[in-house]
Design an enzyme around this catalytic site. Structure first.
Site, PDB file in Angstrom:
ATOM      1  N   TRP A   1       0.834  -1.210   0.000  1.00  0.00           N
ATOM      2  CA  TRP A   1       0.000   0.000   0.000  1.00  0.00           C
ATOM      3  C   TRP A   1       0.861   1.249   0.000  1.00  0.00           C
ATOM      4  CZ3 TRP A   1      -4.317  -1.129  -1.885  1.00  0.00           C
ATOM      5  CH2 TRP A   1      -4.965  -2.334  -1.575  1.00  0.00           C
TER       6      TRP A   1
ATOM      7  N   ASP B   1      -1.255   6.842   6.371  1.00  0.00           N
ATOM      8  CA  ASP B   1      -2.313   5.908   5.984  1.00  0.00           C
ATOM      9  C   ASP B   1      -2.495   4.942   7.159  1.00  0.00           C
ATOM     10  OD1 ASP B   1      -3.889   3.877   4.999  1.00  0.00           O
ATOM     11  OD2 ASP B   1      -2.633   3.435   3.248  1.00  0.00           O
TER      12      ASP B   1
ATOM     13  N   LYS C   1     -11.344  -1.780   7.176  1.00  0.00           N
ATOM     14  CA  LYS C   1     -10.358  -2.582   7.912  1.00  0.00           C
ATOM     15  C   LYS C   1     -10.665  -2.601   9.414  1.00  0.00           C
ATOM     16  CE  LYS C   1      -7.968  -3.489   4.158  1.00  0.00           C
ATOM     17  NZ  LYS C   1      -7.235  -2.410   3.532  1.00  0.00           N
TER      18      LYS C   1
HETATM   19  C1  LIG Z   1      -6.667  -1.862   2.276  1.00  0.00           C
HETATM   20  C2  LIG Z   1      -5.691  -0.787   2.372  1.00  0.00           C
HETATM   21  C3  LIG Z   1      -5.675   0.279   1.437  1.00  0.00           C
HETATM   22  C4  LIG Z   1      -6.638   0.346   0.278  1.00  0.00           C
HETATM   23  O1  LIG Z   1      -7.889   0.688   0.720  1.00  0.00           O
HETATM   24  P1  LIG Z   1      -9.105   0.939  -0.324  1.00  0.00           P
HETATM   25  O2  LIG Z   1     -10.138   1.536   0.581  1.00  0.00           O
HETATM   26  O3  LIG Z   1      -9.484  -0.392  -0.879  1.00  0.00           O
HETATM   27  O4  LIG Z   1      -8.660   1.873  -1.371  1.00  0.00           O
HETATM   28  C5  LIG Z   1      -4.757   1.263   1.616  1.00  0.00           C
HETATM   29  N1  LIG Z   1      -3.872   1.243   2.630  1.00  0.00           N
HETATM   30  C6  LIG Z   1      -3.848   0.247   3.526  1.00  0.00           C
HETATM   31  C7  LIG Z   1      -2.848   0.272   4.629  1.00  0.00           C
HETATM   32  C8  LIG Z   1      -4.761  -0.801   3.434  1.00  0.00           C
HETATM   33  O5  LIG Z   1      -4.745  -1.803   4.321  1.00  0.00           O
END
Ligand SMILES: *Cc1c(COP(=O)(O)O)cnc(C)c1O
Length: 356
Positions: A102, A169, A193
């Site tokens: 990511w 993030d 998540k």
């Molecule tokens: C799953 C994830 C993403 C992507 O998320 P989306 O909402 O599907 O775009 C980005 N960063 C991390 C750390 C993730 O676990």
């Protein structure tokens, strides 16, 4: 029978959230209308959005500190573009830490906007650890990191102190552990998540960092416009916002982040303890960087895989296979996964040891 759900995302949510959100689809607030058929500008839904935005700041300890919380669409992946669009100057540069798939995806998008410096990377070691001892250039427009690497099972335990905006993030570990969230200037997280259903992204931004990069930003990508519109610039994803609010209320009633962190630490200690004790298994990530959310582990002898797989499936476990880039297994232990589910997995690991 309800499964022990180790899915990495979309993931387990509290049972009461499933029940209350199902009820809201049938009859929202006893209004005789479904949550899905009312105007997002109605009094009842505006109250949901306001409360959701407020409870985020309350749980993170950011009330009255110049932050705004937004619930937008587009997933965390859209934030890979929005962050540079809002923060990188024309001719400026950004610094990124490359800790996983990511993080690499965020870097790829930032490169579309300008000079993107990868200040450290663990890619060569298949992202099995978090790089340390790096220096963040003081002249970058911002520094971007990924707090928890969902795929590889590593987690940043410390964050650098920087004088430039700190962007993170936190998709896969937000609301899971106490941090000084006021160190961060921009936090984003896809809901699916650890907060709610897929379809909304939480953004927490310190307002003073916005409007400074001199770019003309398309409205839908402009954090300032979304703040001004109180997260209702266009029709928001009403159901994911509502279900996220229910999850955050559940967390608050439980005692907030401090209380869930204790439970998360207990779950992680139980599982990693077994991974380290049981001679059939080994962990995939460096011990000091192990994630409390996503535990990645492997069988020492792949010949036991079919037996193990049949055993955990028979025990009612779901979502355990690892991501293809690591292999083996990944146990995602998000906030709503009970300690009892981890005990079931540990019992299966011990039963395998007794059997082979
Ligand atoms: C799953 C994830 C993403 C992507 O998320 P989306 O909402 O599907 O775009 C980005 N960063 C991390 C750390 C993730 O676990």
């Amino acid at each position: 029978m309800k499964k022990h759900n180790y899915s990495a995302g979309p993931c387990i949510l509290p049972q009461e959230v499933f029940e209350k959100s199902a009820q809201a689809i049938l009859n929202f607030n006893d209004s005789g209308l479904s949550l899905l058929e009312i105007s997002h500008r109605s009094k009842d839904f505006v109250a949901v959005m306001d409360e959701a935005r407020a409870i985020v700041l309350e749980l993170l300890g950011l009330e009255g500190k110049g932050y705004s919380a937004l619930f937008l669409a587009g997933g965390a992946s859209l934030e890979f573009i929005m962050a540079p669009y809002n923060l990188m100057k024309e001719g400026g540069k950004a610094a990124y830490l490359d800790t996983g798939t990511w993080a690499a995806a965020a870097i790829k998008e930032a490169k579309l906007f300008g000079e993107t410096v990868v200040i450290a990377s663990s890619k060569e070691e298949n992202y099995n650890h978090i790089p340390k001892g790096y220096t963040v250039p003081a002249d970058a427009d911002y520094f971007h990191c990924t707090s928890n690497n969902t795929i590889f099972g590593t987690q940043m335990k410390e964050f650098p102190s920087v004088d430039i905006p700190l962007v993170c993030d936190m998709s896969s570990d937000i609301f899971s552990r106490e941090l000084d969230f006021s160190k961060f200037d921009l936090i984003y997280a896809g809901a699916q998540k650890n907060m709610g259903p897929a379809g909304t992204t939480l953004i927490v931004v310190k307002e003073e960092i916005l409007g400074k990069n001199g770019r003309i930003i398309p409205s839908m990508l402009d954090y300032a416009k979304h703040i001004k519109a109180e997260s209702m610039y266009n029709t928001p994803p009403v159901f994911p916002v509502y279900a996220s609010l229910l999850t955050l209320q559940w967390l608050k009633n439980l005692g907030g982040i401090a209380a869930i962190e204790k439970i998360n630490n207990a779950k992680a200690a139980l599982l990693y303890g077994e991974i380290d004790r049981n001679p059939l298994f080994k962990g995939a990530a460096a011990v000091e960087d192990r994630s409390t959310m996503n535990a990645t582990f492997l069988l020492n002898d792949e010949a036991h895989a079919a037996t193990f797989d049949a055993m955990w499936k028979a025990a009612g476990i779901s979502g355990l296979p690892g991501h293809r880039s690591v292999g083996g297994y990944r146990a995602s232990m998000y906030n709503a996964l009970p300690l009892e589910s981890v005990q079931v997995l540990v019992d299966v690991m011990q039963a395998l040891e007794a059997k082979v």
